[in-house]
Motif scaffolding. Structure first.
Motif, PDB file in Angstrom:
ATOM      1  N   GLN A   1       0.848  -1.181   0.000  1.00  0.00           N
ATOM      2  CA  GLN A   1       0.000   0.000   0.000  1.00  0.00           C
ATOM      3  C   GLN A   1       0.888   1.236   0.000  1.00  0.00           C
ATOM      4  OE1 GLN A   1      -2.886   0.271   3.193  1.00  0.00           O
ATOM      5  NE2 GLN A   1      -4.148   1.665   1.978  1.00  0.00           N
TER       6      GLN A   1
ATOM      7  N   LYS B   1      -3.081   5.535  -1.629  1.00  0.00           N
ATOM      8  CA  LYS B   1      -3.606   4.528  -2.548  1.00  0.00           C
ATOM      9  C   LYS B   1      -4.169   3.343  -1.776  1.00  0.00           C
ATOM     10  CE  LYS B   1      -0.579   5.619  -6.442  1.00  0.00           C
ATOM     11  NZ  LYS B   1       0.358   5.062  -7.466  1.00  0.00           N
ATOM     12  N   GLU B   2      -4.979   2.571  -2.471  1.00  0.00           N
ATOM     13  CA  GLU B   2      -5.538   1.373  -1.859  1.00  0.00           C
ATOM     14  C   GLU B   2      -4.481   0.259  -1.834  1.00  0.00           C
ATOM     15  OE1 GLU B   2     -10.258   1.938  -3.024  1.00  0.00           O
ATOM     16  OE2 GLU B   2      -9.141   0.200  -3.756  1.00  0.00           O
ATOM     17  N   ARG B   3      -4.692  -0.654  -0.912  1.00  0.00           N
ATOM     18  CA  ARG B   3      -3.812  -1.820  -0.845  1.00  0.00           C
ATOM     19  C   ARG B   3      -3.962  -2.648  -2.117  1.00  0.00           C
ATOM     20  NH1 ARG B   3      -4.569  -5.019   4.481  1.00  0.00           N
ATOM     21  NH2 ARG B   3      -6.628  -5.428   3.546  1.00  0.00           N
ATOM     22  N   GLU B   4      -2.846  -3.148  -2.635  1.00  0.00           N
ATOM     23  CA  GLU B   4      -2.892  -3.951  -3.842  1.00  0.00           C
ATOM     24  C   GLU B   4      -2.113  -5.250  -3.666  1.00  0.00           C
ATOM     25  OE1 GLU B   4      -0.961  -2.604  -7.384  1.00  0.00           O
ATOM     26  OE2 GLU B   4       0.793  -1.820  -6.331  1.00  0.00           O
TER      27      GLU B   4
ATOM     28  N   SER C   1      -7.631  -9.813  -1.020  1.00  0.00           N
ATOM     29  CA  SER C   1      -7.220  -9.600   0.373  1.00  0.00           C
ATOM     30  C   SER C   1      -8.241 -10.142   1.360  1.00  0.00           C
ATOM     31  CB  SER C   1      -6.985  -8.110   0.620  1.00  0.00           C
ATOM     32  OG  SER C   1      -8.159  -7.363   0.402  1.00  0.00           O
ATOM     33  N   SER C   2      -9.497 -10.204   0.960  1.00  0.00           N
ATOM     34  CA  SER C   2     -10.543 -10.698   1.860  1.00  0.00           C
ATOM     35  C   SER C   2     -10.394 -12.173   2.195  1.00  0.00           C
ATOM     36  CB  SER C   2     -11.921 -10.442   1.249  1.00  0.00           C
ATOM     37  OG  SER C   2     -12.026 -11.088  -0.008  1.00  0.00           O
TER      38      SER C   2
END
Length: 124
Positions: free
Chosen positions: A39, A43-46, A108-109
């Motif tokens: 991350q 920005k969003e985590r990728e 990620s979930s």
């Protein structure tokens, strides 16, 4: 349950290399699928890379293919991310994650356990 601790981050010039480590404590490390996410500020985590419990399957996001290599050593409860040809856009907080009995994925979930992260900064 498993606890994850990352290490190996730092400051490197563009084109350089780093090797990140993710050390796990707890039970049954060998049956967890593992992954690296990152991350960057704002920005969003990728997703970066994932590896199956056996190490036989690996997955990478397109932007790191050919430059990064994910691996694991189940005997020592450790996962690695070898990062070569680093670019400024690789700058981020890198976190490892574990998915109990999973096969490895980019979602990620799917990952129940997370480390605190290690900072990677690539200067131009």
């Amino acid at each position: 349950q498993v606890q994850l601790v990352e290490s190996g981050g730092g400051l490197v010039q563009a084109g350089g290399s780093l090797r990140l480590s993710c050390a796990a404590s707890g039970n049954r490390f060998s049956i967890y699928a593992l992954a690296w996410f990152r991350q960057a500020p704002g920005k969003e985590r990728e997703f970066v890379a994932a590896i199956s419990w056996s190490g036989g399957r690996t997955f990478y996001t397109d932007s790191v293919k050919g430059r990064f290599t994910i691996s694991r050593d189940n005997a020592n409860n450790t996962m690695y991310l070898q990062m070569n040809s680093l670019k400024p856009e690789d700058t981020a907080l890198y976190s490892c994650a574990a998915d109990f009995a999973g096969l490895g994925s980019d979602a990620s979930s799917n990952y129940e356990y997370w480390g605190q992260g290690t900072q990677v900064t690539v200067s131009s």
